[in-house]
Design an enzyme around this catalytic site. Sequence first.
Site, PDB file in Angstrom:
ATOM      1  N   ASP A  44     -40.591 -26.329  31.184  1.00 30.23           N
ATOM      2  CA  ASP A  44     -39.367 -25.416  31.586  1.00 30.23           C
ATOM      3  C   ASP A  44     -38.965 -25.124  30.027  1.00 30.23           C
ATOM      4  O   ASP A  44     -37.939 -23.923  30.134  1.00 30.23           O
ATOM      5  CB  ASP A  44     -38.348 -26.544  32.092  1.00 30.23           C
ATOM      6  CG  ASP A  44     -37.827 -27.607  31.520  1.00 30.23           C
ATOM      7  OD1 ASP A  44     -38.263 -27.818  30.174  1.00 30.23           O
ATOM      8  OD2 ASP A  44     -36.754 -28.203  31.686  1.00 30.23           O
ATOM      9  N   SER A  45     -39.696 -25.166  29.047  1.00 27.27           N
ATOM     10  CA  SER A  45     -39.534 -24.343  27.944  1.00 27.27           C
ATOM     11  C   SER A  45     -39.814 -22.904  28.088  1.00 27.27           C
ATOM     12  O   SER A  45     -39.439 -22.033  27.259  1.00 27.27           O
ATOM     13  CB  SER A  45     -40.357 -24.770  26.657  1.00 27.27           C
ATOM     14  OG  SER A  45     -41.608 -25.123  26.967  1.00 27.27           O
ATOM     15  N   ASP A  83     -43.257 -29.341  34.756  1.00 24.55           N
ATOM     16  CA  ASP A  83     -41.797 -29.929  34.594  1.00 24.55           C
ATOM     17  C   ASP A  83     -40.989 -29.751  35.917  1.00 24.55           C
ATOM     18  O   ASP A  83     -40.797 -28.736  36.357  1.00 24.55           O
ATOM     19  CB  ASP A  83     -41.133 -29.097  33.542  1.00 24.55           C
ATOM     20  CG  ASP A  83     -41.008 -29.971  32.277  1.00 24.55           C
ATOM     21  OD1 ASP A  83     -41.290 -30.969  32.187  1.00 24.55           O
ATOM     22  OD2 ASP A  83     -40.987 -29.168  31.259  1.00 24.55           O
ATOM     23  N   LYS A 111     -43.489 -34.111  35.472  1.00 19.08           N
ATOM     24  CA  LYS A 111     -42.863 -34.574  34.370  1.00 19.08           C
ATOM     25  C   LYS A 111     -41.377 -34.426  34.652  1.00 19.08           C
ATOM     26  O   LYS A 111     -40.883 -33.453  35.104  1.00 19.08           O
ATOM     27  CB  LYS A 111     -43.233 -33.570  33.008  1.00 19.08           C
ATOM     28  CG  LYS A 111     -42.381 -34.352  31.818  1.00 19.08           C
ATOM     29  CD  LYS A 111     -42.962 -33.741  30.525  1.00 19.08           C
ATOM     30  CE  LYS A 111     -42.537 -32.536  29.919  1.00 19.08           C
ATOM     31  NZ  LYS A 111     -41.262 -32.237  29.487  1.00 19.08           N
ATOM     32  N   GLU A 113     -37.430 -35.530  32.955  1.00 16.52           N
ATOM     33  CA  GLU A 113     -36.983 -35.963  31.814  1.00 16.52           C
ATOM     34  C   GLU A 113     -35.696 -37.064  32.095  1.00 16.52           C
ATOM     35  O   GLU A 113     -35.266 -37.081  33.133  1.00 16.52           O
ATOM     36  CB  GLU A 113     -36.121 -34.816  31.102  1.00 16.52           C
ATOM     37  CG  GLU A 113     -36.862 -33.700  30.622  1.00 16.52           C
ATOM     38  CD  GLU A 113     -36.387 -32.649  29.918  1.00 16.52           C
ATOM     39  OE1 GLU A 113     -35.127 -32.826  29.592  1.00 16.52           O
ATOM     40  OE2 GLU A 113     -36.981 -31.836  29.508  1.00 16.52           O
ATOM     41  N   GLU A 180     -40.113 -37.088  22.451  1.00 15.56           N
ATOM     42  CA  GLU A 180     -39.737 -36.114  21.670  1.00 15.56           C
ATOM     43  C   GLU A 180     -38.755 -36.311  20.692  1.00 15.56           C
ATOM     44  O   GLU A 180     -37.622 -37.050  20.868  1.00 15.56           O
ATOM     45  CB  GLU A 180     -39.474 -34.801  22.693  1.00 15.56           C
ATOM     46  CG  GLU A 180     -38.965 -33.636  21.736  1.00 15.56           C
ATOM     47  CD  GLU A 180     -38.583 -32.335  22.989  1.00 15.56           C
ATOM     48  OE1 GLU A 180     -38.801 -32.486  24.102  1.00 15.56           O
ATOM     49  OE2 GLU A 180     -38.213 -31.392  22.265  1.00 15.56           O
TER      50      GLU A 180
HETATM   51  O1  KIV Z   1     -40.743 -27.717  28.352  1.00 14.26           O
HETATM   52  C1  KIV Z   1     -41.588 -27.977  27.350  1.00 14.26           C
HETATM   53  O2  KIV Z   1     -42.232 -27.392  26.896  1.00 14.26           O
HETATM   54  C2  KIV Z   1     -41.561 -29.799  26.990  1.00 14.26           C
HETATM   55  C3  KIV Z   1     -42.227 -29.757  25.696  1.00 14.26           C
HETATM   56  C4  KIV Z   1     -41.341 -29.622  24.800  1.00 14.26           C
HETATM   57  C5  KIV Z   1     -42.737 -31.473  25.799  1.00 14.26           C
HETATM   58  O3  KIV Z   1     -40.937 -30.805  27.662  1.00 14.26           O
END
Ligand code: KIV
Length: 262
Positions: A44-45, A83, A111, A113, A180
């Site tokens: 989600d970056s 994500d 993934k 968080e 992280e």
């Molecule tokens: O969203 C992302 O790119 C991430 C990485 C920074 C691990 O979660």
Amino acid sequence: MSITIRTLQKRKQDGGKFSVLTAYDACFSRLISEAGVEAILVGDSLGNVIQGQTSTVPVTLQQMVYHTECVARGNQGSLIIADIPFMGAATLERTLEAATALMQAGANMVKLEGSAWLADAIEILNRNGIPVCAHLGLTPQAVNSLGGYRVQGKDDDGAAELLDAARILDQAGAALFVLECVPRALSAEITRQVAAPVIGIGAAPECDGQVLVMHDMLGISPGKPARFVRDFMADTGDMRAAFKAYDAAVKDGSFPADEHCF
Ligand code: KIV
């Protein structure tokens, strides 16, 4: 040959390393998988590097699904991790809905968080055939609660809490971890203590794998790079060479170096 979770588990057991990069579209997904990078994270970056947002909070499930579909079309055999975006772990119902959509879009794993409280979600997803990567430490979706993008687990209490969370989620069946911005010694200890492979970003060379945001490691993200970033395109100016150099540096243990750790 396609990479599966078993490939990464075996790599950890054999003491080898693996590399991970983010990608958000078919073209870069192809280049990254052709470079030998084992896993692609549809992170989600994308909120930061694709949309120009100041955090990942505005990213929606619909957007994550779209980018996961794009990445899946270009992928040449890497494992795809997608994500679950902001608020996706707020209720089990939301988590299941998001995980279903991302897996149907082409992800091999999702993934999440959070911390120890992810255990129930991990168990239910596992029962339904969905492996989960648990993202601990600096969790960017919680930037407003954390009070900024800061290193986590620096004091004794914080370190004990992180280690506990990792153990609990390992027991609950987490297939992978992302750590992280966690101090090197603590990252190394967590990597030793959990059965699942651990991917570091601003963590430790002792982690089983490493991940970077693609735009950061190409040196094309705006602003001052974070301490844990190395520009792999600086030497050649060539993207394909940069992806290969990153993969090689992770596998030979030269990245991350001391200066990339906390
Ligand atoms: O969203 C992302 O790119 C991430 C990485 C920074 C691990 O979660």
